[in-house]
Design a protein around this motif. Structure first.
Motif, PDB file in Angstrom:
ATOM      1  N   GLU A   5       5.991   0.392  -6.726  1.00 57.46           N
ATOM      2  CA  GLU A   5       6.118   1.195  -7.934  1.00 57.46           C
ATOM      3  C   GLU A   5       6.430   2.624  -7.553  1.00 57.46           C
ATOM      4  OE1 GLU A   5       2.960  -1.348 -10.665  1.00 57.46           O
ATOM      5  OE2 GLU A   5       2.865   0.829 -10.616  1.00 57.46           O
ATOM      6  N   GLU A   6       7.537   3.120  -8.074  1.00 62.26           N
ATOM      7  CA  GLU A   6       7.986   4.460  -7.712  1.00 62.26           C
ATOM      8  C   GLU A   6       7.440   5.495  -8.700  1.00 62.26           C
ATOM      9  OE1 GLU A   6      10.011   1.923  -8.391  1.00 62.26           O
ATOM     10  OE2 GLU A   6      11.005   1.362  -6.509  1.00 62.26           O
ATOM     11  N   ASP A   7       7.224   6.679  -8.176  1.00 60.55           N
ATOM     12  CA  ASP A   7       6.697   7.779  -8.988  1.00 60.55           C
ATOM     13  C   ASP A   7       7.281   9.082  -8.439  1.00 60.55           C
ATOM     14  OD1 ASP A   7       4.100   9.893  -8.914  1.00 60.55           O
ATOM     15  OD2 ASP A   7       4.607   8.984 -10.859  1.00 60.55           O
ATOM     16  N   PRO A   8       7.777  10.004  -9.289  1.00 60.05           N
ATOM     17  CA  PRO A   8       7.815   9.893 -10.745  1.00 60.05           C
ATOM     18  C   PRO A   8       8.944   8.969 -11.202  1.00 60.05           C
ATOM     19  CG  PRO A   8       8.917  11.883 -10.049  1.00 60.05           C
ATOM     20  CD  PRO A   8       8.354  11.260  -8.802  1.00 60.05           C
ATOM     21  N   GLN A   9       8.976   8.685 -12.473  1.00 63.09           N
ATOM     22  CA  GLN A   9      10.073   7.861 -12.999  1.00 63.09           C
ATOM     23  C   GLN A   9      11.360   8.657 -13.058  1.00 63.09           C
ATOM     24  OE1 GLN A   9       9.308   5.770 -16.621  1.00 63.09           O
ATOM     25  NE2 GLN A   9       7.451   4.790 -15.870  1.00 63.09           N
ATOM     26  N   ALA A  10      11.230   9.965 -13.279  1.00 64.26           N
ATOM     27  CA  ALA A  10      12.405  10.824 -13.350  1.00 64.26           C
ATOM     28  C   ALA A  10      12.082  12.159 -12.697  1.00 64.26           C
ATOM     29  CB  ALA A  10      12.849  11.024 -14.796  1.00 64.26           C
ATOM     30  N   LEU A  11      13.092  12.736 -12.063  1.00 62.17           N
ATOM     31  CA  LEU A  11      12.901  13.993 -11.345  1.00 62.17           C
ATOM     32  C   LEU A  11      14.199  14.786 -11.427  1.00 62.17           C
ATOM     33  CD1 LEU A  11      11.181  15.749  -9.428  1.00 62.17           C
ATOM     34  CD2 LEU A  11      12.085  14.391  -7.527  1.00 62.17           C
ATOM     35  N   SER A  12      14.102  16.041 -11.874  1.00 63.37           N
ATOM     36  CA  SER A  12      15.273  16.900 -11.969  1.00 63.37           C
ATOM     37  C   SER A  12      15.005  18.176 -11.184  1.00 63.37           C
ATOM     38  CB  SER A  12      15.579  17.223 -13.434  1.00 63.37           C
ATOM     39  OG  SER A  12      16.720  18.052 -13.544  1.00 63.37           O
ATOM     40  N   THR A  20      10.995  14.948  -3.555  1.00 62.75           N
ATOM     41  CA  THR A  20      10.019  14.004  -3.016  1.00 62.75           C
ATOM     42  C   THR A  20       9.698  12.952  -4.061  1.00 62.75           C
ATOM     43  OG1 THR A  20       8.995  15.696  -1.614  1.00 62.75           O
ATOM     44  CG2 THR A  20       7.713  13.710  -2.067  1.00 62.75           C
ATOM     45  N   MET A  21       9.761  11.702  -3.653  1.00 62.17           N
ATOM     46  CA  MET A  21       9.383  10.603  -4.526  1.00 62.17           C
ATOM     47  C   MET A  21       8.442   9.684  -3.781  1.00 62.17           C
ATOM     48  SD  MET A  21      13.256   9.249  -4.730  1.00 62.17           S
ATOM     49  CE  MET A  21      13.869  10.903  -4.490  1.00 62.17           C
ATOM     50  N   VAL A  63      10.942   9.665   5.670  1.00 60.99           N
ATOM     51  CA  VAL A  63      10.071   8.689   5.032  1.00 60.99           C
ATOM     52  C   VAL A  63       8.733   8.674   5.752  1.00 60.99           C
ATOM     53  CG1 VAL A  63       9.693   6.228   4.640  1.00 60.99           C
ATOM     54  CG2 VAL A  63      11.916   7.228   4.161  1.00 60.99           C
ATOM     55  N   THR A  64       7.666   8.635   4.972  1.00 63.99           N
ATOM     56  CA  THR A  64       6.337   8.468   5.552  1.00 63.99           C
ATOM     57  C   THR A  64       5.718   7.190   5.007  1.00 63.99           C
ATOM     58  OG1 THR A  64       5.253   9.720   3.797  1.00 63.99           O
ATOM     59  CG2 THR A  64       6.021  10.963   5.727  1.00 63.99           C
ATOM     60  N   LEU A  65       4.802   6.650   5.758  1.00 66.52           N
ATOM     61  CA  LEU A  65       4.113   5.435   5.353  1.00 66.52           C
ATOM     62  C   LEU A  65       2.635   5.567   5.703  1.00 66.52           C
ATOM     63  CD1 LEU A  65       4.281   2.485   4.286  1.00 66.52           C
ATOM     64  CD2 LEU A  65       4.655   1.770   6.668  1.00 66.52           C
ATOM     65  N   ASP A  66       1.800   5.308   4.710  1.00 69.10           N
ATOM     66  CA  ASP A  66       0.353   5.302   4.918  1.00 69.10           C
ATOM     67  C   ASP A  66      -0.154   3.931   4.493  1.00 69.10           C
ATOM     68  OD1 ASP A  66      -2.420   5.566   4.830  1.00 69.10           O
ATOM     69  OD2 ASP A  66      -2.334   7.629   4.119  1.00 69.10           O
ATOM     70  N   THR A  67      -0.346   3.046   5.459  1.00 71.08           N
ATOM     71  CA  THR A  67      -0.735   1.671   5.125  1.00 71.08           C
ATOM     72  C   THR A  67      -2.176   1.606   4.610  1.00 71.08           C
ATOM     73  OG1 THR A  67      -1.259   1.307   7.449  1.00 71.08           O
ATOM     74  CG2 THR A  67       0.901   0.566   6.681  1.00 71.08           C
ATOM     75  N   SER A  68      -3.005   2.582   4.975  1.00 70.62           N
ATOM     76  CA  SER A  68      -4.384   2.570   4.470  1.00 70.62           C
ATOM     77  C   SER A  68      -4.419   2.863   2.972  1.00 70.62           C
ATOM     78  CB  SER A  68      -5.230   3.583   5.228  1.00 70.62           C
ATOM     79  OG  SER A  68      -4.800   4.910   4.946  1.00 70.62           O
ATOM     80  N   LYS A  69      -3.474   3.658   2.516  1.00 70.94           N
ATOM     81  CA  LYS A  69      -3.391   3.977   1.093  1.00 70.94           C
ATOM     82  C   LYS A  69      -2.332   3.130   0.373  1.00 70.94           C
ATOM     83  CE  LYS A  69      -4.842   8.787   1.635  1.00 70.94           C
ATOM     84  NZ  LYS A  69      -4.478  10.221   1.452  1.00 70.94           N
ATOM     85  N   LYS A  70      -1.658   2.288   1.138  1.00 66.82           N
ATOM     86  CA  LYS A  70      -0.574   1.461   0.585  1.00 66.82           C
ATOM     87  C   LYS A  70       0.411   2.342  -0.186  1.00 66.82           C
ATOM     88  CE  LYS A  70      -2.738  -3.088   0.459  1.00 66.82           C
ATOM     89  NZ  LYS A  70      -3.843  -2.794   1.376  1.00 66.82           N
ATOM     90  N   SER A  72       4.009   5.141   0.287  1.00 67.42           N
ATOM     91  CA  SER A  72       5.105   5.696   1.071  1.00 67.42           C
ATOM     92  C   SER A  72       5.727   6.835   0.286  1.00 67.42           C
ATOM     93  CB  SER A  72       6.153   4.613   1.345  1.00 67.42           C
ATOM     94  OG  SER A  72       7.306   5.149   1.981  1.00 67.42           O
ATOM     95  N   SER A  73       6.363   7.742   0.987  1.00 73.04           N
ATOM     96  CA  SER A  73       7.088   8.801   0.300  1.00 73.04           C
ATOM     97  C   SER A  73       8.462   8.974   0.920  1.00 73.04           C
ATOM     98  CB  SER A  73       6.322  10.129   0.355  1.00 73.04           C
ATOM     99  OG  SER A  73       6.295  10.612   1.680  1.00 73.04           O
ATOM    100  N   LEU A  74       9.404   9.352   0.095  1.00 75.22           N
ATOM    101  CA  LEU A  74      10.769   9.650   0.540  1.00 75.22           C
ATOM    102  C   LEU A  74      11.056  11.104   0.213  1.00 75.22           C
ATOM    103  CD1 LEU A  74      13.671   8.862   1.509  1.00 75.22           C
ATOM    104  CD2 LEU A  74      14.148   8.245  -0.872  1.00 75.22           C
ATOM    105  N   LEU A  75      11.407  11.859   1.226  1.00 69.79           N
ATOM    106  CA  LEU A  75      11.753  13.265   1.055  1.00 69.79           C
ATOM    107  C   LEU A  75      13.234  13.436   1.349  1.00 69.79           C
ATOM    108  CD1 LEU A  75      11.130  16.367   0.847  1.00 69.79           C
ATOM    109  CD2 LEU A  75      10.636  16.275   3.301  1.00 69.79           C
TER     110      LEU A  75
END
Lengths: 114, 115
Positions: A5-12, A20-21, A63-70, A72-75
């Motif tokens: 599930e991606e967040d936010p749904q929209a970014l301007s 960052t998403m 891209v980062t990944l935190d498996t403990s928090k399940k 990821s982020s894309l910058l």
């Protein structure tokens, strides 16, 4: 569900700024992938990060990944008008291909203002 | 070809008509996937082939939807007696050998409009 599930749904944002998403998922994973979709086109693979990796770079993408928090982020750094697109994350449980196909959320719709 | 090719690019059908959507995957790719994408939504999985075998069709919304890949290359998604709710973009994706098989290569899709 394996779906991310991606967040936010929209970014301007303004051109030149960083975008960052985020992505959250529920199952354990082998890897997580990010895809981009320009309007009226198919999805394009951007980057894959494996479960034993914490950070990965590709050009202006980080891209980062935190498996403990399940999560990821894309910058995207120094954004450009051409980065305007929808971005999807796709967590994958099993290695390799196969019936464990990728599932996608609704995406983050990124708009870069000139 | 260099990428996944889908045809037609656009298809307009009258309600009740049958349609056939074609997908040419990247040469040599074993796995082939079909997705349905409604406006403003993410792609929804429909079905999966490994070579000519359809291993997963759990995402097909009804028995009006049928997919085949008889020779393990080109695939066709057929929708019988189309309904307005079938209007969507239908995306095909393929993936290759084990290492590359981690990621999917998508076509540009077929935009289906049912009137």
């Amino acid at each position: 569900s394996q779906q991310g599930e991606e967040d936010p749904q929209a970014l301007s944002i303004q051109e030149g700024e960083n975008a960052t998403m985020n992505c959250s998922y529920k199952t354990s994973i082998n890897n997580l992938q990010w895809y981009r979709q320009n309007s009226g086109r198919g999805l394009v693979h951007l980057i894959l990060i494996r479960s034993n990796e914490r950070e990965k770079h590709s050009g202006r993408l980080r891209v980062t990944l935190d498996t403990s928090k399940k999560s990821s982020s894309l910058l995207i750094t120094a954004s450009r008008a051409a980065d305007t697109a929808s971005y999807f994350c796709a967590p994958r449980r099993r290695p390799g291909g196969g019936a464990d196909g990728l599932t996608f959320g609704k995406g983050t719709h990124l708009i870069i203002q000139p | 070809g260099a990428g996944v090719s889908q045809s037609p690019r656009y298809k307009v059908a009258k309600r009740g008509q049958d349609v056939a959507l074609r997908c040419d995957p990247i040469s040599g790719h074993v796995s082939l996937f079909w997705y349905q994408q409604a406006l403003g939504q993410g792609p929804e999985f429909l079905t999966y082939f490994q070579n000519e075998a359809q291993l997963d069709k759990s995402g097909l919304p009804s028995d009006r939807f049928f997919a085949e890949r008889p020779e393990g290359s080109v695939s066709t998604l057929k929708i019988q007696r189309t309904q307005q709710e079938d209007s969507a973009v239908y995306l095909c994706a393929s993936s290759g050998h084990r290492e590359e098989g981690q990621k999917l290569f998508f076509g540009s899709g077929t935009q289906l409009s049912v009137l």
